[in-house]
Design an enzyme around this catalytic site. Sequence first.
Site, PDB file in Angstrom:
ATOM      1  N   THR A 104       1.957   3.359   8.234  1.00 42.58           N
ATOM      2  CA  THR A 104       3.000   3.492   7.772  1.00 42.58           C
ATOM      3  C   THR A 104       3.783   4.311   8.813  1.00 42.58           C
ATOM      4  O   THR A 104       2.982   5.290   8.991  1.00 42.58           O
ATOM      5  CB  THR A 104       3.425   3.304   6.166  1.00 42.58           C
ATOM      6  OG1 THR A 104       3.918   3.696   6.203  1.00 42.58           O
ATOM      7  CG2 THR A 104       1.883   4.520   5.447  1.00 42.58           C
ATOM      8  N   TYR A 128       1.039   8.611  -1.406  1.00 40.24           N
ATOM      9  CA  TYR A 128       0.573   7.182  -0.335  1.00 40.24           C
ATOM     10  C   TYR A 128       0.233   7.700   1.003  1.00 40.24           C
ATOM     11  O   TYR A 128      -0.805   6.750   1.259  1.00 40.24           O
ATOM     12  CB  TYR A 128       1.735   6.952  -1.203  1.00 40.24           C
ATOM     13  CG  TYR A 128       2.222   5.336  -0.403  1.00 40.24           C
ATOM     14  CD1 TYR A 128       1.282   3.988  -0.261  1.00 40.24           C
ATOM     15  CD2 TYR A 128       3.086   4.955   0.727  1.00 40.24           C
ATOM     16  CE1 TYR A 128       1.837   2.837   1.027  1.00 40.24           C
ATOM     17  CE2 TYR A 128       2.907   4.015   2.049  1.00 40.24           C
ATOM     18  CZ  TYR A 128       2.000   2.657   1.487  1.00 40.24           C
ATOM     19  OH  TYR A 128       2.678   2.046   2.508  1.00 40.24           O
TER      20      TYR A 128
HETATM   21  N1  NAI Z   1       6.705  -3.003   2.878  1.00 40.75           N
HETATM   22  C1  NAI Z   1       6.259  -1.970   3.725  1.00 40.75           C
HETATM   23  O1  NAI Z   1       8.288  -1.458   4.147  1.00 40.75           O
HETATM   24  C2  NAI Z   1       5.598  -1.537   5.029  1.00 40.75           C
HETATM   25  C3  NAI Z   1       4.052  -1.697   4.581  1.00 40.75           C
HETATM   26  N2  NAI Z   1       3.659  -1.207   5.394  1.00 40.75           N
HETATM   27  C4  NAI Z   1       2.210  -1.401   5.384  1.00 40.75           C
HETATM   28  O2  NAI Z   1       2.272  -2.777   5.749  1.00 40.75           O
HETATM   29  C5  NAI Z   1       1.055  -3.436   4.586  1.00 40.75           C
HETATM   30  C6  NAI Z   1       0.893  -4.747   3.872  1.00 40.75           C
HETATM   31  O3  NAI Z   1       2.777  -4.300   3.154  1.00 40.75           O
HETATM   32  P1  NAI Z   1       3.276  -4.951   2.355  1.00 40.75           P
HETATM   33  O4  NAI Z   1       3.142  -6.521   2.709  1.00 40.75           O
HETATM   34  O5  NAI Z   1       4.688  -4.726   2.483  1.00 40.75           O
HETATM   35  O6  NAI Z   1       3.076  -4.672   1.125  1.00 40.75           O
HETATM   36  P2  NAI Z   1       2.147  -5.669   0.207  1.00 40.75           P
HETATM   37  O7  NAI Z   1       2.058  -4.849  -1.304  1.00 40.75           O
HETATM   38  O8  NAI Z   1       4.233  -7.018  -0.666  1.00 40.75           O
HETATM   39  O9  NAI Z   1       1.443  -6.854  -0.100  1.00 40.75           O
HETATM   40  C7  NAI Z   1       0.084  -5.944  -0.168  1.00 40.75           C
HETATM   41  C8  NAI Z   1      -1.461  -6.685  -0.508  1.00 40.75           C
HETATM   42  O10 NAI Z   1      -2.618  -5.604  -0.637  1.00 40.75           O
HETATM   43  C9  NAI Z   1      -2.766  -7.307  -1.878  1.00 40.75           C
HETATM   44  N3  NAI Z   1      -3.827  -5.497  -2.419  1.00 40.75           N
HETATM   45  C10 NAI Z   1      -3.571  -4.539  -3.357  1.00 40.75           C
HETATM   46  N4  NAI Z   1      -4.900  -4.042  -3.493  1.00 40.75           N
HETATM   47  C11 NAI Z   1      -5.860  -4.776  -3.123  1.00 40.75           C
HETATM   48  C12 NAI Z   1      -7.914  -4.287  -3.347  1.00 40.75           C
HETATM   49  N5  NAI Z   1      -7.981  -3.555  -3.533  1.00 40.75           N
HETATM   50  N6  NAI Z   1      -8.302  -5.273  -2.573  1.00 40.75           N
HETATM   51  C13 NAI Z   1      -7.316  -6.819  -1.771  1.00 40.75           C
HETATM   52  N7  NAI Z   1      -6.564  -6.797  -1.710  1.00 40.75           N
HETATM   53  C14 NAI Z   1      -4.930  -6.110  -2.290  1.00 40.75           C
HETATM   54  C15 NAI Z   1      -1.845  -7.273  -3.032  1.00 40.75           C
HETATM   55  O11 NAI Z   1      -2.488  -7.911  -4.248  1.00 40.75           O
HETATM   56  C16 NAI Z   1      -1.174  -7.330  -1.748  1.00 40.75           C
HETATM   57  O12 NAI Z   1      -0.798  -8.879  -1.682  1.00 40.75           O
HETATM   58  C17 NAI Z   1       0.213  -2.028   4.285  1.00 40.75           C
HETATM   59  O13 NAI Z   1      -1.034  -1.748   4.989  1.00 40.75           O
HETATM   60  C18 NAI Z   1       1.623  -1.457   3.854  1.00 40.75           C
HETATM   61  O14 NAI Z   1       1.102   0.147   3.922  1.00 40.75           O
HETATM   62  C19 NAI Z   1       3.665  -0.236   6.408  1.00 40.75           C
HETATM   63  C20 NAI Z   1       5.144   0.005   7.029  1.00 40.75           C
HETATM   64  C21 NAI Z   1       6.237  -0.277   5.955  1.00 40.75           C
END
Ligand code: NAI
Length: 301
Positions: A104, A128
């Site tokens: 991120t 974070y």
């Molecule tokens: N949403 C955004 O604007 C941005 C997201 N990112 C990165 O992209 C990646 C994905 O983000 P999103 O899809 O937006 O997030 P999200 O919150 O929608 O998805 C994250 C997923 O990880 C799962 N999760 C949480 N703890 C867990 C664990 N202990 N073991 C297994 N699964 C677990 C959750 O159940 C969820 O399905 C992350 O690494 C985030 O840091 C980076 C920049 C911006």
Amino acid sequence: MTKRVLLTGANGQIGTWLYQRLREDTQYELFAFNRTELDITDESLVKQLMATVKPDVVINAAAYTAVDKAESEVDKAMQVNVEGVKYLAQAAKQHDALLVHLSTDYVFRGDSDVPYVEQDKPSPLTHYGRSKWLGEEAVIAESPAYIILRTAWVFGEYGHNFVKTMLRLGAERTHLNIVNDQLGGPTYAGDIVNAILVILQRYFTDGSRIKSGIYHFTGIPYMSWYDFAKAIFIEAVAQGVLQQAPTVSAISSAAYPTPAQRPANSRLALDKIAKDFGIAPSDWQAALQQVISDYKKKIQE
Ligand SMILES: NC(=O)C1=CN([C@@H]2O[C@H](COP(=O)(O)OP(=O)(O)OC[C@H]3O[C@@H](n4cnc5c(N)ncnc54)[C@H](O)[C@@H]3O)[C@@H](O)[C@H]2O)C=CC1
């Protein structure tokens, strides 16, 4: 021969997209796990599933992403974003698998006047951001073959995101205050997945041309949340999702305090991924039309 892909966080915003695309791509055999199936902080389960799947690639879309909550749940954020990532990196190494890991813009402080390049030293403002930075460090330390893809301001059809929040608030309120002193590149989740697919294609056709490293990938043009909100409302009215756009006032971040301070400059420089992989920045304007059209279909169902 099909390649075996192990996907974590398969029901998150980006994970769902990865799941949809990889599942239908006959080049890949997908082993996808959501959190209840694979909690990445469970070291022995990580090892066990890796040994069963024997992946060629591990894609980590799992993360602790509750930015504000992380300020009071530091240990939880660290456990998932650092320890869990370390277990994945160690297991990927053991099975000679490429690790594709998402990170991120929040690793940066956001006080620079220009887009951040990959070599810029992280200096996160928040727990974070710090957890994501330490997660990157764990990948680099443990994994000989990795791609860390840093992105920002993600939106799409799945999960929670700014576009969906604006569409909901736009239907409920006649006036909104939106910050205009944070700049970034809104990024369509589907385009992040396209970028990952290009990287995988290159890796499997000529792995020697892949250099492990950090890559930035976001949408352009960069803008403020205020301008992005206005673009969302223009498109929503054009598509008939909203009868009328709410009026929007630009406010400063100081007028909208949150537990976790956001970087003022979230712009990521996009030259490296273009040079090494031929991946162009994502055009969020085209994607926004598609996401709003999908939203319209869903609310009409
Ligand atoms: N949403 C955004 O604007 C941005 C997201 N990112 C990165 O992209 C990646 C994905 O983000 P999103 O899809 O937006 O997030 P999200 O919150 O929608 O998805 C994250 C997923 O990880 C799962 N999760 C949480 N703890 C867990 C664990 N202990 N073991 C297994 N699964 C677990 C959750 O159940 C969820 O399905 C992350 O690494 C985030 O840091 C980076 C920049 C911006």
